[in-house]
Scaffold this active site. Structure first.
Site, PDB file in Angstrom:
ATOM      1  N   THR A 184      -4.097  -2.335   3.644  1.00 34.75           N
ATOM      2  CA  THR A 184      -3.691  -0.955   3.383  1.00 34.75           C
ATOM      3  C   THR A 184      -2.167  -0.902   3.319  1.00 34.75           C
ATOM      4  O   THR A 184      -1.509  -1.939   3.310  1.00 34.75           O
ATOM      5  CB  THR A 184      -4.235  -0.008   4.472  1.00 34.75           C
ATOM      6  OG1 THR A 184      -3.782  -0.473   5.743  1.00 34.75           O
ATOM      7  CG2 THR A 184      -5.758   0.042   4.451  1.00 34.75           C
TER       8      THR A 184
ATOM      9  N   ILE B 144       0.296   1.504   5.178  1.00 33.74           N
ATOM     10  CA  ILE B 144       1.101   1.772   6.375  1.00 33.74           C
ATOM     11  C   ILE B 144       0.950   0.637   7.382  1.00 33.74           C
ATOM     12  O   ILE B 144       1.922   0.214   8.016  1.00 33.74           O
ATOM     13  CB  ILE B 144       0.689   3.115   7.024  1.00 33.74           C
ATOM     14  CG1 ILE B 144       0.956   4.267   6.060  1.00 33.74           C
ATOM     15  CG2 ILE B 144       1.431   3.336   8.331  1.00 33.74           C
ATOM     16  CD1 ILE B 144       0.376   5.602   6.521  1.00 33.74           C
ATOM     17  N   CYS B 145      -0.264   0.140   7.542  1.00 33.43           N
ATOM     18  CA  CYS B 145      -0.573  -0.846   8.581  1.00 33.43           C
ATOM     19  C   CYS B 145       0.356  -2.061   8.588  1.00 33.43           C
ATOM     20  O   CYS B 145       0.869  -2.425   9.651  1.00 33.43           O
ATOM     21  CB  CYS B 145      -2.019  -1.292   8.483  1.00 33.43           C
ATOM     22  SG  CYS B 145      -3.190   0.068   8.692  1.00 33.43           S
ATOM     23  N   PRO B 146       0.620  -2.710   7.441  1.00 40.92           N
ATOM     24  CA  PRO B 146       1.464  -3.906   7.520  1.00 40.92           C
ATOM     25  C   PRO B 146       2.896  -3.593   7.945  1.00 40.92           C
ATOM     26  O   PRO B 146       3.556  -4.440   8.548  1.00 40.92           O
ATOM     27  CB  PRO B 146       1.407  -4.502   6.118  1.00 40.92           C
ATOM     28  CG  PRO B 146       0.968  -3.395   5.236  1.00 40.92           C
ATOM     29  CD  PRO B 146       0.113  -2.495   6.085  1.00 40.92           C
TER      30      PRO B 146
ATOM     31  N   ILE C 175       2.564  -3.476  11.786  1.00 40.79           N
ATOM     32  CA  ILE C 175       2.230  -4.794  12.320  1.00 40.79           C
ATOM     33  C   ILE C 175       3.451  -5.709  12.246  1.00 40.79           C
ATOM     34  O   ILE C 175       3.786  -6.402  13.206  1.00 40.79           O
ATOM     35  CB  ILE C 175       1.029  -5.394  11.572  1.00 40.79           C
ATOM     36  CG1 ILE C 175      -0.208  -4.524  11.809  1.00 40.79           C
ATOM     37  CG2 ILE C 175       0.779  -6.837  12.008  1.00 40.79           C
ATOM     38  CD1 ILE C 175      -1.357  -4.805  10.853  1.00 40.79           C
TER      39      ILE C 175
END
Length: 192
Positions: free
Chosen positions: A53, A55-57, A60
């Site tokens: 997706t 936003i997630c990276p 992270i």
């Protein structure tokens, strides 16, 4: 949702290993992480909704860049989603931002940990963007949850960990190295 003062649930999950070790292929990239792993350490456990997706990276990668800072504070960081370890590994292989991630990516495929924490998005069935700071005794000392479309600030998580580890009264926007509040001095100043 579990919150401050609650015991963090017991768990046993497969994870993609941290760092370059995690890119050794399916037979060499995985490890098991449990609630008993890293005894005596503070634990930062953060969840994201889905791999691959947008936003997630960013989140992270930001947690990964601070892995050394957390380690300096005797804390380990675990990233978790409801995707499988195979999806995590594939995502790391093809995403330059998390390819050499310095934190393990845990697979909560049965959603047991997410459900125990009360952080599953009702409509989507994926984990919300939740973050927990857990003390060495397994007690949640800080919890934060964002909606699916808003990223969090890992630097703020580090700041809160610093404040918690002082075991003192830390005012708004307190930062490591600044004075904590001293109630006796405040009473004396008010009385003068």
């Amino acid at each position: 949702m579990l919150t401050v003062g609650d015991k963090f649930p017991s768990f046993k999950l497969t994870a993609v290993k941290a760092g370059p070790e995690g890119l050794g292929g399916p037979g060499k990239s995985f490890t098991e992480i449990t609630s008993e792993s890293n005894p005596g350490k503070w634990k930062i456990v953060f969840f994201w909704p889905k791999d691959f997706t947008f936003i997630c990276p960013t989140e992270i990668a930001a947690f990964g860049k601070l892995a050394g800072e957390f380690a300096d504070r005797d804390a380990v960081v675990y990233g978790v989603s409801t995707d499988s370890e195979f999806v995590h590994l594939n995502w790391r292989v093809y995403n330059e931002d998390i390819k050499n991630l310095e934190i393990p990516m845990l697979a909560d495929t049965k959603k047991e940990l997410s459900e125990a924490l009360g952080i599953l998005a009702k409509d989507e069935g994926v984990a919300l963007r939740a973050t927990f700071i857990v003390d060495p005794d397994g007690t949640i000392q800080w919890a934060s949850v964002n909606g699916l479309n808003v990223g969090r600030n890992p630097q703020e998580v580090l700041r809160v960990l610093d404040a918690l580890q002082t075991d003192e009264l830390c005012p708004c926007n307190w930062e490591k190295g600044k004075d904590a509040l001293n109630p006796q001095k405040l009473f004396e100043a008010a009385a003068a």
